[in-house]
Design an enzyme around this catalytic site. Structure first.
Site, PDB file in Angstrom:
ATOM      1  N   SER A 196       0.815  -1.212   0.000  1.00 44.86           N
ATOM      2  CA  SER A 196       0.000   0.000   0.000  1.00 44.86           C
ATOM      3  C   SER A 196       0.845   1.257   0.000  1.00 44.86           C
ATOM      4  O   SER A 196       1.851   1.349   0.708  1.00 44.86           O
ATOM      5  CB  SER A 196      -0.924   0.013   1.221  1.00 44.86           C
ATOM      6  OG  SER A 196      -1.661   1.217   1.285  1.00 44.86           O
ATOM      7  N   ASP A 197       0.415   2.218  -0.817  1.00 42.93           N
ATOM      8  CA  ASP A 197       0.965   3.554  -0.725  1.00 42.93           C
ATOM      9  C   ASP A 197       0.546   4.139   0.621  1.00 42.93           C
ATOM     10  O   ASP A 197      -0.407   3.666   1.253  1.00 42.93           O
ATOM     11  CB  ASP A 197       0.410   4.397  -1.885  1.00 42.93           C
ATOM     12  CG  ASP A 197       1.092   5.748  -1.997  1.00 42.93           C
ATOM     13  OD1 ASP A 197       2.150   5.923  -1.378  1.00 42.93           O
ATOM     14  OD2 ASP A 197       0.541   6.620  -2.687  1.00 42.93           O
ATOM     15  N   LYS A 198       1.252   5.155   1.065  1.00 42.43           N
ATOM     16  CA  LYS A 198       0.917   5.772   2.354  1.00 42.43           C
ATOM     17  C   LYS A 198      -0.051   6.944   2.199  1.00 42.43           C
ATOM     18  O   LYS A 198      -1.158   6.931   2.718  1.00 42.43           O
ATOM     19  CB  LYS A 198       2.188   6.250   3.058  1.00 42.43           C
ATOM     20  CG  LYS A 198       1.915   7.049   4.348  1.00 42.43           C
ATOM     21  CD  LYS A 198       3.185   7.620   4.927  1.00 42.43           C
ATOM     22  CE  LYS A 198       3.739   8.764   4.086  1.00 42.43           C
ATOM     23  NZ  LYS A 198       2.920   9.994   4.164  1.00 42.43           N
TER      24      LYS A 198
END
Length: 679
Positions: free
Chosen positions: A111-113
């Site tokens: 996941s991207d942040k």
């Protein structure tokens, strides 16, 4: 750059989803078994029973018709479509139908942040000048806050270094703040946070732009990690303003601001401050400037190589989504590892990952990944959950490394440069709000709210879809095999055929469009997010399910043949015996349908019997259909059926109800064995 990324994306080969692979394997095995069974029965009847070829051919066709689950493709498609509809109501748009089931097999989510795990509401929380550390108050992009140091308010009028830093933040900036329905940013959220900070320091970005209009600019690029602008002020001086990641900015600085003074840069001291901000979970930016010759009108990278004056650093935070924290915990409970991939500094990435209880025992940066060969990186990818300062190629390498390790990978992304990793992942997840069209086209799923919690909901729905497909297969196969073996055993035993081909077609048609479809509407089971992900190479009949297919087939074959033989021995006609046989098969399926609602859990509860209204409605519909089949003259003519006495119905219901008791007993023994195994 666009061409390079396009070439990288095109090099990714699409693979079949786990569902398609399983259905392909099942189709090949089932086709081979049915053809072999029909051929052996055909030859046995001709060679040993001396049945005429024409009659034996009809029997072989009836056997094949009975065994083939004609309704299964339709049921799988409907089940997937229902899953798509449910996911759409939870902010997840599925672009490829089979991807619904793949979500249920996910073992790792990369996941991207920003915006996915966090709110994407950037705010400058701290400003480090050489003379002091300032705390920034307020919320989001609202400029209604202050800069404080040890209880006193500090603004640009009282501190020349702060004024310069705020000026850089306002002028080296392409965003705008609007105050319609609350304060919102048009442009990059990080730049919006710098505008809000400048306004809190007492500067008006509009006035600053008028006093020092921009002449030229170097836009931000991930390769260089900074942005620079060139402006001329009203005193006729030319200024270069730069903002970006601390490392490249500090490397280009030779001096620093200390109040109104310009002094030599204390590089080690600033590196300590950058590390401190990172450990606090702040995204850190450095802001610097340099006066240049007034005749300069073009800005080049060579102008930034050295001689910059550091004004200070800012710590920007993006609050985590509370629902994302819960969703990460939910995924962890479901045996799914969450890996965070971000452009932040390693220390910042680790600090933020700790808020989500993501393992931060080791953090890999882009430079670490670049130094590893494929074997070393595959080993690291298996144990490291936090990745910082990664490039598009490194995201793609991460997905491939995890897949080599046998993982089913979901990857999130929003930019053009995320397209290769999104295409390589088993499930590519694009952001609907801040994502580019290229990212959405490369993805399998689009989040309309850019929220990690929606991924967890989608995984839950994907597992439910797979459960329902397995339930449908588990329901259709033994019933079809039972019909086939009734014909095989009757042929081997020299009995009259208990079911004609047209009667088998009737059974398959009405059960496929009623009973089989009812399981597509099953709600999630209570433990769906408490199980570990199923192994990627797992078959549809792993564990106990193959045994259950055999058990159910055996019970149905025995009960159906017993009813047929009993009817003939009691003096009923062949037509009446076949009518009893058809009704026995159908009601076997009705009772088995209720038990098929749960794979392991008991169905003999109020929720188990009434939890799916479609099952009840379809069972009632079957009673009506079979009443018409048995007593309507037109149906008697078409299917060679006939009316049967009341006592025959008692035997049919008692015999067919046995399947429910047998399967529930098998489930009980299975649960008991699992409990003893866990203990």
């Amino acid at each position: 750059e666009i061409g390079r990324i396009a070439t990288l994306a095109e090099s990714v080969e699409s693979e079949q989803t786990p569902l398609m692979r399983r259905m392909g394997d099942l189709s090949r095995v089932l086709s081979g078994v049915i053809v072999a069974l029909a051929t052996v029965t055909f030859l046995f009847g001709i060679l040993y029973r001396h049945v005429p070829v024409g009659e034996m051919f009809v029997i072989a066709v009836a056997l094949a018709v009975a065994a083939i689950p004609e309704g299964l493709p339709a049921v799988i498609t409907i089940t997937l479509a229902i899953g798509v509809q449910r996911m759409a109501s939870r902010n997840s748009i599925i672009r490829h139908l089979p991807s619904v089931e793949t979500l249920g097999a996910v073992t790792v989510i990369c996941s991207d942040k920003t915006g996915t795990l966090t709110r994407n509401e950037m705010m400058v929380r701290a400003v480090q000048l050489r003379s002091e550390l300032l705390e920034v108050t307020g919320n989001g992009y609202d400029p209604g806050g202050e800069l404080r140091s040890e209880g006193r308010v500090v603004d640009s009028a009282s501190d020349p270094a702060l004024r310069r830093l705020a000026q850089i933040g306002a002028l080296c900036n392409d965003a705008r703040l609007t105050s319609g329905d609350g304060w919102n940013v048009q442009g990059d959220p990080t730049e919006g946070a710098l505008l809000a900070m400048a306004m809190k320091a007492g500067l008006d970005p509009g006035e600053q732009s008028a006093e020092c209009p921009r002449i030229d600019a170097i836009p931000f690029e991930s390769e260089h990690q900074f942005m620079a602008t060139l402006g001329h002020d009203q005193q006729g001086r030319a200024w270069i303003f730069v903002k970006g990641a601390p490392e490249p900015i500090l490397d280009r600085c030779s001096h620093q601001l200390d109040g109104a003074e310009t002094v030599a840069l204390e590089r080690d001291w600033w590196h300590e401050r950058v590390q401190m901000f990172g450990q606090q979970g702040h995204r850190t930016l450095a802001l610097a400037l340099r006066e240049t010759v007034r005749e300069q009108t073009v800005l080049d990278h060579a102008d930034l190589n050295q001689g910059l004056v550091l004004a200070g650093i800012v710590g920007i935070s993006d609050p985590p989504r509370e629902e994302a924290i819960s969703a990460v915990s939910l995924c962890r409970g479901a045996g799914i590892r969450v890996k965070m991939v971000t452009g932040d500094l390693p220390a910042t990435a680790s600090a933020i990952a700790r808020k989500f209880s993501i393992d931060t025992g080791r953090t890999l940066s882009g430079s670490d990944i670049a130094a590893m060969d494929e074997h070393a990186f595959s080993d690291a990818a298996d144990i490291v959950d936090v990745y910082a300062r990664t490039s598009p190629e490194q995201k793609l390498r991460l997905v491939k490394a995890l897949q080599r390790n046998g993982e089913v990978v979901a990857m999130t992304g929003d930019g053009v440069n995320d397209a290769p990793a999104l295409r390589q992942a088993d499930i590519g997840i694009a952001m609907g709000q801040r994502g580019t069209e290229v990212a959405r086209e490369a993805s399998d799923m689009v989040l309309t709210d850019d929220n990690f919690a929606s991924i967890a909901h989608a995984v839950r729905e994907g597992r439910t879809v797979y459960d329902n497909i397995r339930k449908s297969i588990l329901f259709m196969l033994p019933t079809g095999l039972a019909e086939a073996f009734v014909i095989v055993l009757a042929t081997l035993g020299g009995l009259t055929l208990p079911l004609t081909a047209v009667q088998i077609l009737w059974v398959n048609m009405i059960t496929a469009i009623t009973l089989g479809i009812a399981l597509a509407f099953e709600p999630p089971e209570q433990d769906v997010m408490l199980r570990k992900p199923r192994p990627p190479g797992d078959s549809a009949f792993s564990g106990h399910l193959g045994r259950r297919v055999a058990l159910v087939s055996l019970v149905m074959v025995a009960g159906t043949l017993w009813q047929f033989v009993q009817a003939l021995e009691s003096g009923l006609s062949v037509e009446a015996a076949r009518t009893i046989t058809v009704n026995t098969v159908v009601f076997f399926e009705v009772f088995y349908l209720f038990s098929s609602r749960y794979l392991v859990l008991p169905v003999l509860t109020w929720r188990g019997l009434t939890g799916n209204p479609y099952v009840i409605c379809m069972a009632a519909l079957m009673v009506i259909f079979q009443g018409l089949f048995t007593y309507l003259p037109l149906m008697n003519h078409l299917f060679k059926s006939t009316g049967i006495p009341l006592q025959a119905w008692v035997g049919i219901l008692l015999t067919s109800a046995s399947i429910l008791l047998v399967v529930e007993a098998e489930k009980y023994l299975l649960r008991r064995r699992e409990r003893s195994g866990h203990s």
